[in-house]
Design an enzyme around this catalytic site. Structure first.
Site, PDB file in Angstrom:
ATOM      1  N   ASP A  33       0.862  -1.187   0.000  1.00 34.75           N
ATOM      2  CA  ASP A  33       0.000   0.000   0.000  1.00 34.75           C
ATOM      3  C   ASP A  33       0.894   1.231   0.000  1.00 34.75           C
ATOM      4  O   ASP A  33       2.089   1.150   0.292  1.00 34.75           O
ATOM      5  CB  ASP A  33      -0.912   0.009   1.239  1.00 34.75           C
ATOM      6  N   SER A  34       0.282   2.363  -0.288  1.00 35.76           N
ATOM      7  CA  SER A  34       1.046   3.603  -0.247  1.00 35.76           C
ATOM      8  C   SER A  34       1.414   3.989   1.188  1.00 35.76           C
ATOM      9  O   SER A  34       2.297   4.809   1.398  1.00 35.76           O
ATOM     10  CB  SER A  34       0.226   4.731  -0.892  1.00 35.76           C
ATOM     11  N   HIS A  89      -8.364   4.108   3.149  1.00 37.19           N
ATOM     12  CA  HIS A  89      -8.561   4.875   4.378  1.00 37.19           C
ATOM     13  C   HIS A  89     -10.026   5.009   4.791  1.00 37.19           C
ATOM     14  O   HIS A  89     -10.304   5.393   5.914  1.00 37.19           O
ATOM     15  CB  HIS A  89      -7.997   6.285   4.199  1.00 37.19           C
ATOM     16  N   CYS A 111     -11.154   3.291  -1.334  1.00 39.67           N
ATOM     17  CA  CYS A 111      -9.885   3.806  -0.819  1.00 39.67           C
ATOM     18  C   CYS A 111      -9.602   3.115   0.505  1.00 39.67           C
ATOM     19  O   CYS A 111     -10.520   2.922   1.324  1.00 39.67           O
ATOM     20  CB  CYS A 111      -9.971   5.317  -0.617  1.00 39.67           C
ATOM     21  N   GLU A 161      -5.973   9.676   8.566  1.00 43.57           N
ATOM     22  CA  GLU A 161      -4.586   9.681   9.060  1.00 43.57           C
ATOM     23  C   GLU A 161      -4.498  10.400  10.401  1.00 43.57           C
ATOM     24  O   GLU A 161      -3.711  10.050  11.265  1.00 43.57           O
ATOM     25  CB  GLU A 161      -3.675  10.399   8.053  1.00 43.57           C
ATOM     26  N   CYS A 189      -3.669  -0.973  -2.110  1.00 37.77           N
ATOM     27  CA  CYS A 189      -3.888   0.443  -2.447  1.00 37.77           C
ATOM     28  C   CYS A 189      -4.797   0.533  -3.678  1.00 37.77           C
ATOM     29  O   CYS A 189      -4.479  -0.015  -4.734  1.00 37.77           O
ATOM     30  CB  CYS A 189      -2.542   1.092  -2.749  1.00 37.77           C
TER      31      CYS A 189
HETATM   32  N1  DGL Z   1      -3.916   3.922  -0.389  1.00 41.42           N
HETATM   33  C1  DGL Z   1      -4.578   4.960  -1.152  1.00 41.42           C
HETATM   34  C2  DGL Z   1      -5.775   4.349  -1.868  1.00 41.42           C
HETATM   35  O1  DGL Z   1      -6.354   3.375  -1.451  1.00 41.42           O
HETATM   36  C3  DGL Z   1      -5.016   6.118  -0.293  1.00 41.42           C
HETATM   37  C4  DGL Z   1      -3.884   6.950   0.231  1.00 41.42           C
HETATM   38  C5  DGL Z   1      -3.061   7.606  -0.856  1.00 41.42           C
HETATM   39  O2  DGL Z   1      -3.543   8.516  -1.542  1.00 41.42           O
HETATM   40  O3  DGL Z   1      -1.930   7.182  -1.021  1.00 41.42           O
HETATM   41  O4  DGL Z   1      -6.172   4.860  -2.889  1.00 41.42           O
END
Ligand code: DGL
Length: 296
Positions: free
Chosen positions: A28-29, A206, A204, A171, A91
């Protein structure tokens, strides 16, 4: 956390360890994908996992597709060098723009993203065929959810909306209360008026932690779909058909981040729904795989 001793990547790669016992890599990011990891661990309790959050380069959601593809290929390469049997791209943004590039580059390692499972689950949940997807800018603009929904249900009508502030709220740990609901209302109220969608896909990593605030804004009748559950179901099926399902009696979890292990542990514990400390997080450098392997 149940963690294995550190094993050098070269040692894993050259060992005769049966493929099924190798860990599943999750990328993931940042910390958000820990919501996906949480679900995978619940549904696949005998699997070992190695999670990589590219916290140094978060967010991906506002970056160009070219950058996200480059970052994703580096992250995947890193995890594959560590010895994984399967790669899950938690992600949504990376799944939306980089999945084909990863599959092509790293075949035969199987690569599963979250978009297709999320779209299929959303279509199954919708009675009316009117769906909404909320995600990052990159995911919405790339159109991957819209295409995946059209494949699963050609008559579906989709509204996709970028909800960029949700990432920052999650976050920050601001997941409930009037400020969060005001922001959610600003993004969602006009979409969910009379005759609006009956299903909302959380596109997403988050957004699942904001589900209560989102629910308060859109009301009780809209189905909310979180792709983590369907991704776990797809993974289980795929591991089973490929003979890769693990029966580890002591499955392990390793957590890697590219920056900020303190923040990763603090914020990540909320996403994983399990407390872990900075000592549980290994900081890694994705930019120089050759140097890294030599050093290890
Ligand atoms: N992990 C990203 C997503 O699911 C969200 C956070 C980011 O923008 O890196 O799209």
């Amino acid at each position: 956390l149940n963690r294995s001793p550190v094993v050098a990547p070269a040692a894993i790669a050259s060992s005769n360890q049966p493929a099924a016992t190798l860990p599943i890599g999750i990328f993931d990011s940042g910390v958000g994908g820990l919501t996906v990891l949480r679900c995978l661990r619940e549904q696949l309790p005998h699997e070992s996992f190695i999670y990589l959050g590219d916290t140094a380069r978060l967010p991906y959601g506002t970056k160009s597709a070219d950058s996200v593809i480059r970052y994703s290929l580096q992250a995947a390469e890193f995890l594959i060098a560590r010895g994984i049997k399967y790669l899950v791209v938690a992600c949504n943004t990376a799944s939306a723009v980089a999945i084909e590039a990863m599959r092509e580059r790293f075949a035969p390692t199987p690569v599963l993203g979250v978009i297709e499972p999320g779209a299929i689950a959303g279509c199954a949940a919708s009675r009316s065929g009117r769906l909404a997807v909320i995600a990052t800018e990159g995911t919405v603009n790339g159109g991957a959810y819209q295409r995946a929904i059209a494949r699963a249900r050609p008559d579906a009508k989709v509204i996709a909306r970028a909800c960029s502030l949700f990432v920052a709220l999650a976050e920050e740990g601001w997941t409930q209360g009037p400020i969060v609901e005001d922001i959610a209302r600003r993004y969602l109220a006009e979409i969910f008026g009379a005759g609006g969608p009956d299903t909302l896909i959380l596109g997403c990593t988050h957004f699942p932690v904001l589900i209560d605030a989102i629910r308060n804004v859109i009301g009780p009748d809209v189905a909310i779909v979180d792709s983590a559950h369907t991704t776990a179901a797809h993974l289980l099926q795929s591991l089973t058909t490929q003979g890769l399902l693990a029966r580890n009696s002591h499955p392990t979890l390793r957590l890697l981040a590219t920056d900020g292990p303190e923040r990763f542990a603090r914020v990540g514990s909320r996403f994983l729904d399990e407390t872990f400390g900075v000592g549980d997080v290994e900081v890694v450098d994705l930019s120089a795989p050759a140097a890294r392997l030599a050093k290890d």
